[in-house]
Design a protein around this motif. Structure first.
Motif, PDB file in Angstrom:
ATOM      1  N   LEU A 176     -63.569  18.327 -30.012  1.00 24.97           N
ATOM      2  CA  LEU A 176     -63.333  17.383 -28.921  1.00 24.97           C
ATOM      3  C   LEU A 176     -64.320  17.628 -27.780  1.00 24.97           C
ATOM      4  O   LEU A 176     -64.882  16.677 -27.228  1.00 24.97           O
ATOM      5  N   ASN A 177     -64.549  18.891 -27.442  1.00 27.03           N
ATOM      6  CA  ASN A 177     -65.531  19.212 -26.408  1.00 27.03           C
ATOM      7  C   ASN A 177     -66.907  18.674 -26.802  1.00 27.03           C
ATOM      8  O   ASN A 177     -67.602  18.069 -25.984  1.00 27.03           O
ATOM      9  N   GLY A 178     -67.296  18.866 -28.051  1.00 30.60           N
ATOM     10  CA  GLY A 178     -68.572  18.337 -28.525  1.00 30.60           C
ATOM     11  C   GLY A 178     -68.628  16.821 -28.448  1.00 30.60           C
ATOM     12  O   GLY A 178     -69.653  16.243 -28.086  1.00 30.60           O
ATOM     13  N   GLU A 179     -67.512  16.181 -28.770  1.00 32.96           N
ATOM     14  CA  GLU A 179     -67.454  14.716 -28.683  1.00 32.96           C
ATOM     15  C   GLU A 179     -67.577  14.253 -27.234  1.00 32.96           C
ATOM     16  O   GLU A 179     -68.277  13.280 -26.941  1.00 32.96           O
ATOM     17  N   PHE A 180     -66.888  14.931 -26.325  1.00 31.52           N
ATOM     18  CA  PHE A 180     -67.007  14.586 -24.901  1.00 31.52           C
ATOM     19  C   PHE A 180     -68.452  14.735 -24.429  1.00 31.52           C
ATOM     20  O   PHE A 180     -68.966  13.900 -23.685  1.00 31.52           O
ATOM     21  N   LEU A 181     -69.116  15.816 -24.863  1.00 31.62           N
ATOM     22  CA  LEU A 181     -70.517  16.015 -24.471  1.00 31.62           C
ATOM     23  C   LEU A 181     -71.419  14.934 -25.063  1.00 31.62           C
ATOM     24  O   LEU A 181     -72.339  14.455 -24.393  1.00 31.62           O
ATOM     25  N   ALA A 182     -71.149  14.537 -26.311  1.00 33.99           N
ATOM     26  CA  ALA A 182     -71.941  13.468 -26.933  1.00 33.99           C
ATOM     27  C   ALA A 182     -71.726  12.141 -26.195  1.00 33.99           C
ATOM     28  O   ALA A 182     -72.687  11.391 -25.959  1.00 33.99           O
ATOM     29  N   ALA A 183     -70.477  11.849 -25.823  1.00 30.73           N
ATOM     30  CA  ALA A 183     -70.200  10.628 -25.059  1.00 30.73           C
ATOM     31  C   ALA A 183     -70.902  10.689 -23.704  1.00 30.73           C
ATOM     32  O   ALA A 183     -71.493   9.692 -23.255  1.00 30.73           O
TER      33      ALA A 183
END
Length: 154
Positions: A21-28
């Motif tokens: 989820l942290n990686g997804e937030f950073l990608a967004a």
């Protein structure tokens, strides 16, 4: 070797998805910031100073999220070099200057607002307000329990 509790197993099962989820937030955040030339980390540091100028140490404490003071210092210097922020005198500390956004920095962060709102509205609608509030409350409990444990009180 001791067996883990069911609660420990349940918490362990959350670790990888939370990292994901942290990686997804950073990608967004990367998708949102890319058109402006900011990076997510630059956005984070600049955003911390929108309400008041802060020292690098204060930004690192406020932003948290694993950003070391040295990393915040490098980011602050880049923001200054690119005209998004300036250093101003700190009335409480002669050597620790305060970072303040320039008009260009404020305008750049403001330009991200629509894209950030569109992303959060779409993702929020897909998940649901009640679930998100419940998840946030659970995250708060996990953070508090972990900090208590690491602080030696558990």
């Amino acid at each position: 070797m001791t067996d883990r509790s069911p609660e420990g197993d349940a918490l362990t099962a959350l670790v990888l998805p939370v990292f994901e989820l942290n990686g997804e937030f950073l990608a967004a955040a990367q998708d949102i910031t890319a058109p402006t030339g900011l990076t997510p980390a630059w956005w984070q540091v600049l955003g911390a100073t929108l309400d008041e100028p802060l020292s690098v140490a204060d930004i690192a404490r406020r932003v948290g999220l694993g950003l070391a003071r040295q990393s915040v210092q490098r980011t602050a210097n880049l923001l200054v070099d690119r005209g998004w922020a300036v250093y101003i005198d700190n009335p409480h500390h002669k050597r620790a200057k305060l970072l303040e956004p320039t008009p260009k920095g404020r305008d750049t962060v403001a330009s991200l607002r629509d894209a950030q709102y569109a992303w959060s509205d779409a993702v929020g609608a897909a998940v649901g307000e009640d679930e998100l509030h419940a998840f946030a409350a659970t995250l708060d409990k996990i953070l508090a329990a972990s900090r208590d444990y690491r602080g030696g009180s558990a």
